[in-house]
Design a protein around this motif. Structure first.
Motif, PDB file in Angstrom:
ATOM      1  N   PHE A 108      13.718 -15.443  -3.552  1.00  0.00           N
ATOM      2  CA  PHE A 108      13.474 -14.144  -2.921  1.00  0.00           C
ATOM      3  C   PHE A 108      12.433 -13.323  -3.679  1.00  0.00           C
ATOM      4  CE2 PHE A 108      17.856 -15.389  -2.069  1.00  0.00           C
ATOM      5  CZ  PHE A 108      17.812 -15.476  -0.688  1.00  0.00           C
ATOM      6  N   ILE A 109      11.467 -12.791  -2.946  1.00  0.00           N
ATOM      7  CA  ILE A 109      10.461 -11.890  -3.510  1.00  0.00           C
ATOM      8  C   ILE A 109      10.544 -10.577  -2.755  1.00  0.00           C
ATOM      9  CG2 ILE A 109       8.000 -11.443  -3.887  1.00  0.00           C
ATOM     10  CD1 ILE A 109       7.575 -14.483  -3.959  1.00  0.00           C
ATOM     11  N   ALA A 110      10.659  -9.483  -3.490  1.00  0.00           N
ATOM     12  CA  ALA A 110      10.632  -8.139  -2.915  1.00  0.00           C
ATOM     13  C   ALA A 110       9.372  -7.447  -3.423  1.00  0.00           C
ATOM     14  CB  ALA A 110      11.873  -7.353  -3.328  1.00  0.00           C
ATOM     15  N   VAL A 111       8.552  -6.973  -2.495  1.00  0.00           N
ATOM     16  CA  VAL A 111       7.328  -6.253  -2.861  1.00  0.00           C
ATOM     17  C   VAL A 111       7.567  -4.774  -2.616  1.00  0.00           C
ATOM     18  CG1 VAL A 111       4.846  -6.022  -2.510  1.00  0.00           C
ATOM     19  CG2 VAL A 111       5.928  -8.252  -2.192  1.00  0.00           C
ATOM     20  N   SER A 112       7.366  -3.977  -3.663  1.00  0.00           N
ATOM     21  CA  SER A 112       7.561  -2.530  -3.580  1.00  0.00           C
ATOM     22  C   SER A 112       6.651  -1.901  -2.545  1.00  0.00           C
ATOM     23  CB  SER A 112       7.236  -1.879  -4.934  1.00  0.00           C
ATOM     24  OG  SER A 112       8.138  -2.290  -5.903  1.00  0.00           O
ATOM     25  N   GLY A 113       6.992  -0.686  -2.151  1.00  0.00           N
ATOM     26  CA  GLY A 113       6.103   0.077  -1.288  1.00  0.00           C
ATOM     27  C   GLY A 113       4.714   0.086  -1.912  1.00  0.00           C
ATOM     28  N   THR A 114       3.739  -0.364  -1.137  1.00  0.00           N
ATOM     29  CA  THR A 114       2.387  -0.557  -1.641  1.00  0.00           C
ATOM     30  C   THR A 114       1.429   0.333  -0.871  1.00  0.00           C
ATOM     31  OG1 THR A 114       2.940  -2.849  -2.189  1.00  0.00           O
ATOM     32  CG2 THR A 114       0.603  -2.303  -2.052  1.00  0.00           C
ATOM     33  N   THR A 115       0.597   1.054  -1.594  1.00  0.00           N
ATOM     34  CA  THR A 115      -0.449   1.862  -0.982  1.00  0.00           C
ATOM     35  C   THR A 115      -1.786   1.226  -1.340  1.00  0.00           C
ATOM     36  OG1 THR A 115      -0.506   3.342  -2.886  1.00  0.00           O
ATOM     37  CG2 THR A 115       0.929   3.987  -1.047  1.00  0.00           C
ATOM     38  N   SER A 116      -2.880   1.834  -0.938  1.00  0.00           N
ATOM     39  CA  SER A 116      -4.188   1.216  -1.169  1.00  0.00           C
ATOM     40  C   SER A 116      -4.783   1.605  -2.524  1.00  0.00           C
ATOM     41  CB  SER A 116      -5.157   1.552  -0.037  1.00  0.00           C
ATOM     42  OG  SER A 116      -5.395   2.939   0.014  1.00  0.00           O
ATOM     43  N   ILE A 117      -3.934   1.631  -3.529  1.00  0.00           N
ATOM     44  CA  ILE A 117      -4.400   1.863  -4.896  1.00  0.00           C
ATOM     45  C   ILE A 117      -5.071   0.580  -5.385  1.00  0.00           C
ATOM     46  CG2 ILE A 117      -3.672   2.286  -7.281  1.00  0.00           C
ATOM     47  CD1 ILE A 117      -3.179   4.777  -5.806  1.00  0.00           C
ATOM     48  N   ASP A 118      -6.288   0.691  -5.873  1.00  0.00           N
ATOM     49  CA  ASP A 118      -6.992  -0.475  -6.401  1.00  0.00           C
ATOM     50  C   ASP A 118      -6.199  -1.039  -7.578  1.00  0.00           C
ATOM     51  OD1 ASP A 118      -9.055  -1.557  -8.585  1.00  0.00           O
ATOM     52  OD2 ASP A 118      -9.904  -1.891  -6.585  1.00  0.00           O
ATOM     53  N   PRO A 119      -5.875  -2.351  -7.556  1.00  0.00           N
ATOM     54  CA  PRO A 119      -5.025  -2.909  -8.611  1.00  0.00           C
ATOM     55  C   PRO A 119      -5.695  -2.967  -9.981  1.00  0.00           C
ATOM     56  CG  PRO A 119      -5.812  -4.639  -7.152  1.00  0.00           C
ATOM     57  CD  PRO A 119      -6.237  -3.328  -6.546  1.00  0.00           C
ATOM     58  N   ILE A 120      -6.999  -2.799 -10.031  1.00  0.00           N
ATOM     59  CA  ILE A 120      -7.705  -2.829 -11.310  1.00  0.00           C
ATOM     60  C   ILE A 120      -7.965  -1.412 -11.831  1.00  0.00           C
ATOM     61  CG2 ILE A 120      -9.772  -3.648 -12.529  1.00  0.00           C
ATOM     62  CD1 ILE A 120      -7.889  -5.880 -11.398  1.00  0.00           C
ATOM     63  N   SER A 121      -8.575  -0.568 -10.989  1.00  0.00           N
ATOM     64  CA  SER A 121      -8.970   0.768 -11.441  1.00  0.00           C
ATOM     65  C   SER A 121      -7.860   1.801 -11.326  1.00  0.00           C
ATOM     66  CB  SER A 121     -10.175   1.253 -10.627  1.00  0.00           C
ATOM     67  OG  SER A 121      -9.773   1.564  -9.297  1.00  0.00           O
ATOM     68  N   GLY A 122      -6.890   1.558 -10.442  1.00  0.00           N
ATOM     69  CA  GLY A 122      -5.837   2.546 -10.222  1.00  0.00           C
ATOM     70  C   GLY A 122      -6.253   3.677  -9.293  1.00  0.00           C
ATOM     71  N   GLN A 123      -7.431   3.583  -8.677  1.00  0.00           N
ATOM     72  CA  GLN A 123      -7.932   4.625  -7.774  1.00  0.00           C
ATOM     73  C   GLN A 123      -7.571   4.292  -6.324  1.00  0.00           C
ATOM     74  OE1 GLN A 123      -9.512   7.470  -9.005  1.00  0.00           O
ATOM     75  NE2 GLN A 123      -8.810   6.523 -10.897  1.00  0.00           N
ATOM     76  N   LEU A 124      -7.342   5.332  -5.507  1.00  0.00           N
ATOM     77  CA  LEU A 124      -7.043   5.129  -4.090  1.00  0.00           C
ATOM     78  C   LEU A 124      -8.287   4.628  -3.368  1.00  0.00           C
ATOM     79  CD1 LEU A 124      -4.853   5.542  -1.843  1.00  0.00           C
ATOM     80  CD2 LEU A 124      -6.089   7.647  -1.305  1.00  0.00           C
ATOM     81  N   LEU A 125      -8.118   3.559  -2.584  1.00  0.00           N
ATOM     82  CA  LEU A 125      -9.200   3.013  -1.773  1.00  0.00           C
ATOM     83  C   LEU A 125      -9.117   3.540  -0.345  1.00  0.00           C
ATOM     84  CD1 LEU A 125      -8.873  -0.722  -2.882  1.00  0.00           C
ATOM     85  CD2 LEU A 125     -10.520   0.963  -3.724  1.00  0.00           C
ATOM     86  N   HIS A 126     -10.241   3.730   0.289  1.00  0.00           N
ATOM     87  CA  HIS A 126     -10.361   4.059   1.715  1.00  0.00           C
ATOM     88  C   HIS A 126      -9.660   5.342   2.151  1.00  0.00           C
ATOM     89  CE1 HIS A 126     -11.876  -0.004   1.737  1.00  0.00           C
ATOM     90  NE2 HIS A 126     -10.712  -0.455   1.342  1.00  0.00           N
ATOM     91  N   PRO A 127      -9.850   6.455   1.427  1.00  0.00           N
ATOM     92  CA  PRO A 127      -9.257   7.701   1.911  1.00  0.00           C
ATOM     93  C   PRO A 127      -9.814   8.013   3.303  1.00  0.00           C
ATOM     94  CG  PRO A 127     -10.739   8.114   0.053  1.00  0.00           C
ATOM     95  CD  PRO A 127     -10.639   6.630   0.225  1.00  0.00           C
ATOM     96  N   GLY A 128      -8.954   8.439   4.212  1.00  0.00           N
ATOM     97  CA  GLY A 128      -9.386   8.794   5.558  1.00  0.00           C
ATOM     98  C   GLY A 128      -9.287   7.687   6.583  1.00  0.00           C
ATOM     99  N   ILE A 144      -0.360  -7.048  -1.139  1.00  0.00           N
ATOM    100  CA  ILE A 144       0.960  -7.665  -0.965  1.00  0.00           C
ATOM    101  C   ILE A 144       0.846  -9.175  -1.082  1.00  0.00           C
ATOM    102  CG2 ILE A 144       2.731  -8.163   0.775  1.00  0.00           C
ATOM    103  CD1 ILE A 144       2.467  -5.171   1.617  1.00  0.00           C
ATOM    104  N   GLN A 145      -0.146  -9.749  -0.424  1.00  0.00           N
ATOM    105  CA  GLN A 145      -0.330 -11.197  -0.499  1.00  0.00           C
ATOM    106  C   GLN A 145      -0.627 -11.622  -1.940  1.00  0.00           C
ATOM    107  OE1 GLN A 145      -2.794 -12.934   2.530  1.00  0.00           O
ATOM    108  NE2 GLN A 145      -3.000 -14.847   1.419  1.00  0.00           N
ATOM    109  N   ARG A 146      -1.438 -10.853  -2.650  1.00  0.00           N
ATOM    110  CA  ARG A 146      -1.747 -11.159  -4.052  1.00  0.00           C
ATOM    111  C   ARG A 146      -0.476 -11.149  -4.905  1.00  0.00           C
ATOM    112  NH1 ARG A 146      -3.980  -9.115  -9.035  1.00  0.00           N
ATOM    113  NH2 ARG A 146      -3.372  -6.968  -8.631  1.00  0.00           N
ATOM    114  N   ALA A 147       0.399 -10.171  -4.660  1.00  0.00           N
ATOM    115  CA  ALA A 147       1.648 -10.086  -5.426  1.00  0.00           C
ATOM    116  C   ALA A 147       2.566 -11.269  -5.115  1.00  0.00           C
ATOM    117  CB  ALA A 147       2.358  -8.764  -5.118  1.00  0.00           C
ATOM    118  N   VAL A 148       2.689 -11.608  -3.836  1.00  0.00           N
ATOM    119  CA  VAL A 148       3.534 -12.746  -3.447  1.00  0.00           C
ATOM    120  C   VAL A 148       2.977 -14.036  -4.059  1.00  0.00           C
ATOM    121  CG1 VAL A 148       4.279 -14.148  -1.472  1.00  0.00           C
ATOM    122  CG2 VAL A 148       4.458 -11.651  -1.369  1.00  0.00           C
ATOM    123  N   GLU A 149       1.677 -14.226  -3.986  1.00  0.00           N
ATOM    124  CA  GLU A 149       1.056 -15.419  -4.577  1.00  0.00           C
ATOM    125  C   GLU A 149       1.231 -15.436  -6.096  1.00  0.00           C
ATOM    126  OE1 GLU A 149      -2.946 -15.275  -3.085  1.00  0.00           O
ATOM    127  OE2 GLU A 149      -2.351 -16.116  -1.144  1.00  0.00           O
TER     128      GLU A 149
END
Length: 135
Positions: free
Chosen positions: A33-53, A66-71
């Motif tokens: 079983f894999i549970a992925v936390s609530g995920t927003t569009s925070i860049d996984p490297i920089s920590g900045q929000l991607l695609h505001p708007g 999500i796919q990256r985390a599952v993989e």
């Protein structure tokens, strides 16, 4: 002699600042079983929000994360069995649904979409959780 399935807990972490601030993991695997936390569009490297708007672009980035985390925990997109999508505006529901279909439509996971959510940043328009089972 019998063996029992592994109960080792594996964790997947990113540079998302909320993971450190609030003390959680992006995803956790225990057994199949894999549970992925609530995920927003925070860049996984920089920590900045991607695609505001753009809820659509945020959702596309979220499904990729999500796919990256599952993989990262030994699964694949086809192992994702359920997604829960939280959207701030009803007008964005169709575009978030489109992103779901593009990302996972070939695998047909169970899905729920809740409209009217509010997040820790007003620029976040979408948050998505996922579950996977790796057999």
């Amino acid at each position: 002699m019998s063996t029992s399935p592994t109960t080792e807990t594996l964790r997947f972490q990113t540079a998302n600042p909320y993971e450190r601030e609030f003390g959680y993991s992006r995803a956790v695997r225990r057994g199949p079983f894999i549970a992925v936390s609530g995920t927003t569009s925070i860049d996984p490297i920089s920590g900045q929000l991607l695609h505001p708007g753009s809820a659509y672009d945020q959702a596309r980035a979220i499904f990729a994360e999500i796919q990256r985390a599952v993989e990262g925990l030994g699964g694949s997109a086809k192992d994702i069995t359920r997604v829960r999508m939280f959207v701030t505006e009803a007008s964005d529901a169709d575009s978030v649904g489109k992103a779901l279909k593009e990302a996972l439509g070939g695998f047909g996971p169970a899905a729920t979409m809740v409209v009217g959510a509010r997040f820790v940043s007003w620029e976040m328009l979408v948050e998505i959780e996922a579950d996977a089972i790796v057999l």
